[in-house]
Each structure stands twice: as structure tokens, then as C-alpha cells.
Design an enzyme around this catalytic site. Sequence first.
Site, PDB file in Angstrom:
ATOM      1  N   GLY A 198       0.843  -1.207   0.000  1.00 36.87           N
ATOM      2  CA  GLY A 198       0.000   0.000   0.000  1.00 36.87           C
ATOM      3  C   GLY A 198       0.870   1.246   0.000  1.00 36.87           C
ATOM      4  N   HIS A 199       1.838   1.292   0.916  1.00 39.40           N
ATOM      5  CA  HIS A 199       2.765   2.433   0.953  1.00 39.40           C
ATOM      6  C   HIS A 199       3.505   2.543  -0.385  1.00 39.40           C
ATOM      7  CE1 HIS A 199       2.855   1.266   5.386  1.00 39.40           C
ATOM      8  NE2 HIS A 199       2.468   2.515   5.440  1.00 39.40           N
ATOM      9  N   ASP A 242      -7.100   5.681   4.878  1.00 37.10           N
ATOM     10  CA  ASP A 242      -7.308   6.530   6.062  1.00 37.10           C
ATOM     11  C   ASP A 242      -8.162   7.721   5.621  1.00 37.10           C
ATOM     12  OD1 ASP A 242      -5.280   5.383   8.230  1.00 37.10           O
ATOM     13  OD2 ASP A 242      -4.376   5.219   6.253  1.00 37.10           O
ATOM     14  N   LEU A 294      -4.388  -3.699   3.103  1.00 40.65           N
ATOM     15  CA  LEU A 294      -3.040  -3.823   3.673  1.00 40.65           C
ATOM     16  C   LEU A 294      -2.865  -2.767   4.756  1.00 40.65           C
ATOM     17  CD1 LEU A 294      -0.731  -4.416   0.573  1.00 40.65           C
ATOM     18  CD2 LEU A 294      -1.961  -6.070   1.977  1.00 40.65           C
TER      19      LEU A 294
HETATM   20  P1  AMP Z   1       0.983   4.896   7.720  1.00 37.46           P
HETATM   21  O1  AMP Z   1       2.386   4.414   7.635  1.00 37.46           O
HETATM   22  O2  AMP Z   1       0.023   3.874   8.212  1.00 37.46           O
HETATM   23  O3  AMP Z   1       0.854   6.240   8.402  1.00 37.46           O
HETATM   24  O4  AMP Z   1       0.536   5.156   6.220  1.00 37.46           O
HETATM   25  C1  AMP Z   1       1.243   6.036   5.386  1.00 37.46           C
HETATM   26  C2  AMP Z   1       0.389   6.303   4.167  1.00 37.46           C
HETATM   27  O5  AMP Z   1       0.135   5.069   3.490  1.00 37.46           O
HETATM   28  C3  AMP Z   1      -0.971   6.908   4.533  1.00 37.46           C
HETATM   29  O6  AMP Z   1      -1.285   7.922   3.597  1.00 37.46           O
HETATM   30  C4  AMP Z   1      -1.891   5.728   4.407  1.00 37.46           C
HETATM   31  O7  AMP Z   1      -3.222   6.083   4.094  1.00 37.46           O
HETATM   32  C5  AMP Z   1      -1.257   4.974   3.246  1.00 37.46           C
HETATM   33  N1  AMP Z   1      -1.690   3.559   3.254  1.00 37.46           N
HETATM   34  C6  AMP Z   1      -1.704   2.714   4.309  1.00 37.46           C
HETATM   35  N2  AMP Z   1      -2.238   1.526   3.950  1.00 37.46           N
HETATM   36  C7  AMP Z   1      -2.576   1.634   2.635  1.00 37.46           C
HETATM   37  C8  AMP Z   1      -3.170   0.749   1.689  1.00 37.46           C
HETATM   38  N3  AMP Z   1      -3.541  -0.485   2.009  1.00 37.46           N
HETATM   39  N4  AMP Z   1      -3.364   1.203   0.439  1.00 37.46           N
HETATM   40  C9  AMP Z   1      -2.995   2.468   0.079  1.00 37.46           C
HETATM   41  N5  AMP Z   1      -2.430   3.350   0.931  1.00 37.46           N
HETATM   42  C10 AMP Z   1      -2.219   2.945   2.189  1.00 37.46           C
END
Ligand code: AMP
Length: 294
Positions: free
Chosen positions: A45-46, A163, A196
Site C-alpha cells: 500500500g505504501h 485513512d 493492507l
Molecule cells: P501509515 O504508515 O500507516 O501512516 O501510512 C502512510 C500512508 O500510506 C498513509 O497515507 C496511508 O493512508 C497509506 N496507506 C496505508 N495503507 C494503505 C493501503 N492499504 N493502500 C494504500 N495506501 C495505504
Amino acid sequence: MQHVILITEMLQLESPIDAERWCSDQRHRGETLGFVPTMGALHKGHLSLVTRARAENSVCCVSIFINPLQFEDRRDYETYPRDTGSDLVLLEAQGCDMVFMGNLKQFFPEVSDLSKIDILPAGPHGLGLEEKFRPGHLDGVRTIVERLFRTVGVSRVYFGEKDFQQTLVVSDLAREMGYPSIVVCPTVREDSGLALSSRNVLLSQDDKSRAEQIYPALLAARDAWLSGERTAGVLSAVMTDCLNHDGIVVEYAEVRDPARWTAEPPQTPLLRAQALIAARVGSVRLIDNLRLDQ
Ligand code: AMP
């Protein structure tokens, strides 16, 4: 014929000040910057955000910072997955040009007592849903993202739709600051439909099967929408029914008009609808959402 193999090394910077200098230099050279803020423990996802940032800009940078200000639960902060070694390998392979990290003190150098950081209110899009179950979470997000935006400066910043409420809050912030521009990217899922998430590694096999009920609940709401259902309460009940299993504790399964955010579910028939779920499975809190009308 001579083959030239270009090997570019990703730059790793240990402080926001160094990152600010690097970003400013890039801009002076006429580069366009794509930025992906993360908390590490990276997954596909990231990486989808990094791929897009890479494709749409001449240089791409990523931050890895587990922001304590957005964790209202200390244990959640302590157990949040961390794997910087693997993150760096993945980012370099994805063509990231610069990754930066830092600690709270470095992000707020003007504050001598870190318990007194001025927390920015998330604003109108921070009301309801996440606010009810994670009070202060989106305020903490806005507070750190404001620092990240100042660090990177004029740029395109990539966030995941997963999110959803966060994307609304940071879009407001970007608008108020006059920069950067926000790009919201689709949620990447496992074949089962499970979104994810860095926290998925904390799920036992049984809990993972339970978590896999979340996406079907969102799809059931979309089916109801496609059959003509426009009442938020009914769409919410459709999702709750699907999640009525032992081992899943639903915090919310609700619908909002994404263009007219309200803390409470809309009472009049919906023209647009975003279904949003937060549920606890074991010790892990998961969120997901789906646009119903597109
Ligand atoms: P985080 O590390 O959880 O703060 O996420 C960093 C970025 O990755 C945020 O903009 C999240 O929305 C995005 N993100 C997390 N999981 C996913 C996913 N499964 N698909 C797309 N983007 C994601």
C-alpha cells in the site's frame, strides 16, 4: 552496443533540517517533488504511493516517523511494527530518492518540554468517527503533518484513501497553508479484500480470517446502495449485520456524505456515500472504507 546501467543511491537523512535543505536545493534546481509521509513497516500500500509519486514528479522523498502525538494509547505506540532495515531496501528498490527520519525533538526544536507541544485541532473534518474512538488522534496527525509539509515545502503529497478521514483533515491543512497539493490514492488490498496495513502483521491466523469480514461488509453496503438504499442508518445496519461475529468488536460501521462531512450520520437521504468501518480484532484496530456511489 554499450549498455549503461544507472545505479542511483537513495539518500538517507537523519533529521528534518537536513531534509528541508535537500528539498529546497531540489526545488532551486527546478525539480518537482513528490512526498510520501509514512510511519514505516512498509507494505505494498505504501509502495503504491511511492510508485505514483515517482511517476508524477522528478524526485521523490519519503518520511518514516512513528508520531507519538497521534497515539492516544501508549501500548499501541509501543507495539506498532518497526522494520527500518526492510523499509530502506523496499524504498530504494522503488526508486525513492531521499528518505528522512527524525525524532519529536527535531520536529519541534523550539519546544523545550515535549509534553507542551502546541497540538493543532484537526478541524471540522476531524469531528465524529475517529474522534469518538481515538480522541486526539487526528489532532496529532494534523500537528505532525503540518511540520512535514513545512519541511518538504512546495510539493505533491501522496496519501492513501484507506485513512479516509485523515485525507480530509490533511487536505484542509494543505489548503490553509497554500501548499502542497494532495493526491489521494486507492486502497491496496490482499486477494481476500483485506486492506493492507502495517498492523496486519500483529494478527494471528484466526484473527486475520475475522478481519477479512470487513471488506465484505463494505461490499454489502455497496450492494444495498446499488439496489437503491439511501438511508445512512439502513446502510450502517447492513454492515453491522455482516460483522456480527465472535472476535470482532465494531467501533463504527457508518456512512457519511464525503462532500458534506458531519460528525453524526446524515438524517436525510444520501446523494453520495462513503461507508467507513473501524473494528478491533484481538488487540489490533483496523479501519477501512469504500465509496458506495462510484
Ligand atoms: P501509515 O504508515 O500507516 O501512516 O501510512 C502512510 C500512508 O500510506 C498513509 O497515507 C496511508 O493512508 C497509506 N496507506 C496505508 N495503507 C494503505 C493501503 N492499504 N493502500 C494504500 N495506501 C495505504
